[in-house]
Design an enzyme around this catalytic site. Structure first.
Site, PDB file in Angstrom:
ATOM      1  N   ARG A   1       0.839  -1.208   0.000  1.00  0.00           N
ATOM      2  CA  ARG A   1       0.000   0.000   0.000  1.00  0.00           C
ATOM      3  C   ARG A   1       0.873   1.257   0.000  1.00  0.00           C
ATOM      4  NH1 ARG A   1      -2.771   2.393   4.951  1.00  0.00           N
ATOM      5  NH2 ARG A   1      -4.129   4.027   4.122  1.00  0.00           N
TER       6      ARG A   1
ATOM      7  N   HIS B   1       0.655   4.102  -2.899  1.00  0.00           N
ATOM      8  CA  HIS B   1       0.265   5.467  -2.575  1.00  0.00           C
ATOM      9  C   HIS B   1       1.360   6.480  -2.881  1.00  0.00           C
ATOM     10  CE1 HIS B   1      -3.522   4.814   0.072  1.00  0.00           C
ATOM     11  NE2 HIS B   1      -3.404   3.856  -0.841  1.00  0.00           N
TER      12      HIS B   1
ATOM     13  N   HIS C   1      -5.853  -6.401  -3.864  1.00  0.00           N
ATOM     14  CA  HIS C   1      -6.728  -6.526  -2.694  1.00  0.00           C
ATOM     15  C   HIS C   1      -6.817  -7.967  -2.225  1.00  0.00           C
ATOM     16  CE1 HIS C   1      -9.153  -2.505  -3.079  1.00  0.00           C
ATOM     17  NE2 HIS C   1      -7.929  -2.347  -2.598  1.00  0.00           N
TER      18      HIS C   1
ATOM     19  N   TRP D   1     -10.695  -8.941   2.161  1.00  0.00           N
ATOM     20  CA  TRP D   1     -11.238  -9.273   0.847  1.00  0.00           C
ATOM     21  C   TRP D   1     -11.257 -10.774   0.574  1.00  0.00           C
ATOM     22  CZ3 TRP D   1      -8.063  -4.949   1.473  1.00  0.00           C
ATOM     23  CH2 TRP D   1      -8.645  -3.718   1.130  1.00  0.00           C
TER      24      TRP D   1
ATOM     25  N   ASP E   1     -14.597  -1.711  -5.422  1.00  0.00           N
ATOM     26  CA  ASP E   1     -14.517  -3.122  -5.809  1.00  0.00           C
ATOM     27  C   ASP E   1     -15.808  -3.536  -6.512  1.00  0.00           C
ATOM     28  OD1 ASP E   1     -11.986  -3.636  -4.523  1.00  0.00           O
ATOM     29  OD2 ASP E   1     -13.038  -3.611  -2.618  1.00  0.00           O
TER      30      ASP E   1
END
Length: 341
Positions: free
Chosen positions: A55, A59, A179, A195, A251
């Site tokens: 992540r 980002h 994810h 997820w 999603d």
């Protein structure tokens, strides 16, 4: 004394200090990158922090604007101003973890470190091997807040965000497949859940979960330990720890939008194709706004910057010819800087 003063006044100014990369040489820098890769592999495996550092890499890179040529994978996410953006909540822990590796390998840039961490995170959890070319430069100039995806939005929002970076539908869906790792935490994003049933395994189960017919994909409100409430896209079913499986609105957009859904179905059916497309999309994301260094470009740059030979056309031709020759022989010996191990 007068002669000395005159000589001092006419002497050229001292050259600027060499850049970090030039000071150690690109070849040595590549070796340091491989040492850092090993350190990251050990850290991520021992701390089970693959989702977090992936992540972080996303980002840092995801702020890129292809029109203004700003943002991108430049290490600016370590800047407190950017780290405090709402989309980056919780990533201070990932920055601190990467700092452990930075202390061991101070020669590498933060920009390279964060993107290499993302690559290693995918690989150690069973995902595809992603081509990594080092050479990114650091920056502390942060982009304005709002350039990253909002989990509460729709397909149009996803396209707006990723098209701004220069990415396409296939890239959007493939990257969403990340994810398959990790989940969401109420204190970080306002969402709570995971997820997939194996949040530390990189595979195509995210897409399979999206297509299960018994899923309830409506937004719901889920209470948490601290009794606070917030929006959470929940789905029927629990992971191995008894925590609810869920999806974001973004999603859900992947199966509502016909073009996105085509890729979702493809990746759910064929993990090999997903891995191929994911590796390509991840590489694109990690190199937004970055021009990988090559031997030819470096020698040609030296030609342009030369204050002596570049004064004559003959000098330019001579050095350019030399550049081409050196590039040829390096490629013959498989030592071209543009190639990866």
């Amino acid at each position: 004394m007068e002669a000395q003063a005159s000589a001092s006044a006419s002497a050229p100014p001292p050259p600027p200090p060499p850049t970090q990369e030039r000071a150690i040489g690109y070849g040595e820098y590549r070796k340091e990158i491989e040492r850092a890769r090993r350190s990251l592999r050990a850290l991520i495996s021992s701390k089970n922090c693959a989702p977090m550092v992936l992540r972080l890499a996303f980002h840092d890179a995801g702020t890129y604007d292809a029109i203004t040529k700003t943002g991108g994978p430049n290490g600016s996410i370590r800047n407190p101003e950017e780290l405090n953006h709402s989309a980056n909540m919780g990533l201070d822990k990932a920055v601190k973890l990467c700092e452990e590796v930075k202390k061991k390998h101070p020669k590498i840039t933060y920009a390279d470190l964060y993107q290499l961490a993302g690559v290693v995170a995918v690989e150690v959890t069973g995902g595809p091997t992603i081509d990594f070319v080092p050479g990114r430069k650091d920056s502390l100039c942060s982009s304005e807040e709002g350039r990253l995806p909002d989990a509460n939005k729709d397909a149009e929002h996803l396209r707006c965000i990723f098209n701004r970076m220069g990415l396409e539908d296939k890239d959007i869906v493939a990257l969403s497949g990340a994810h398959t790792l990790g989940g969401a935490h109420k204190h970080v994003s306002g969402f709570d859940g995971k997820w997939t049933e194996e949040p530390l395994k990189f595979d195509n189960s995210y897409f399979k979960e999206l297509l299960k017919p018994n899923k309830s994909l409506k937004l719901s409100i889920t209470p948490t330990r601290d009794s606070q409430q917030g929006p959470s896209s929940s789905a029927s079913g629990d992971d191995s720890n008894g925590k609810p499986l869920f999806i974001f609105s973004t999603d859900h957009a992947l199966i509502k939008d016909p073009k996105f859904r085509g890729y979702v179905s493809l990746y759910a059916q064929n993990e090999e194709i997903f891995f191929r497309d994911y590796a390509a999309a991840h590489k694109k994301l990690s190199e937004l706004g970055f021009v990988p260094p090559t031997l030819a470009s470096r020698v040609i740059t030296a030609v342009k910057n030369s204050s002596t030979m570049a004064k004559t056309a003959a000098g330019v031709v001579a050095l350019a010819t030399t550049a081409a020759a050196i590039t040829y022989f390096y490629r013959r010996s498989n030592k071209d800087w543009s190639e990866t191990d």
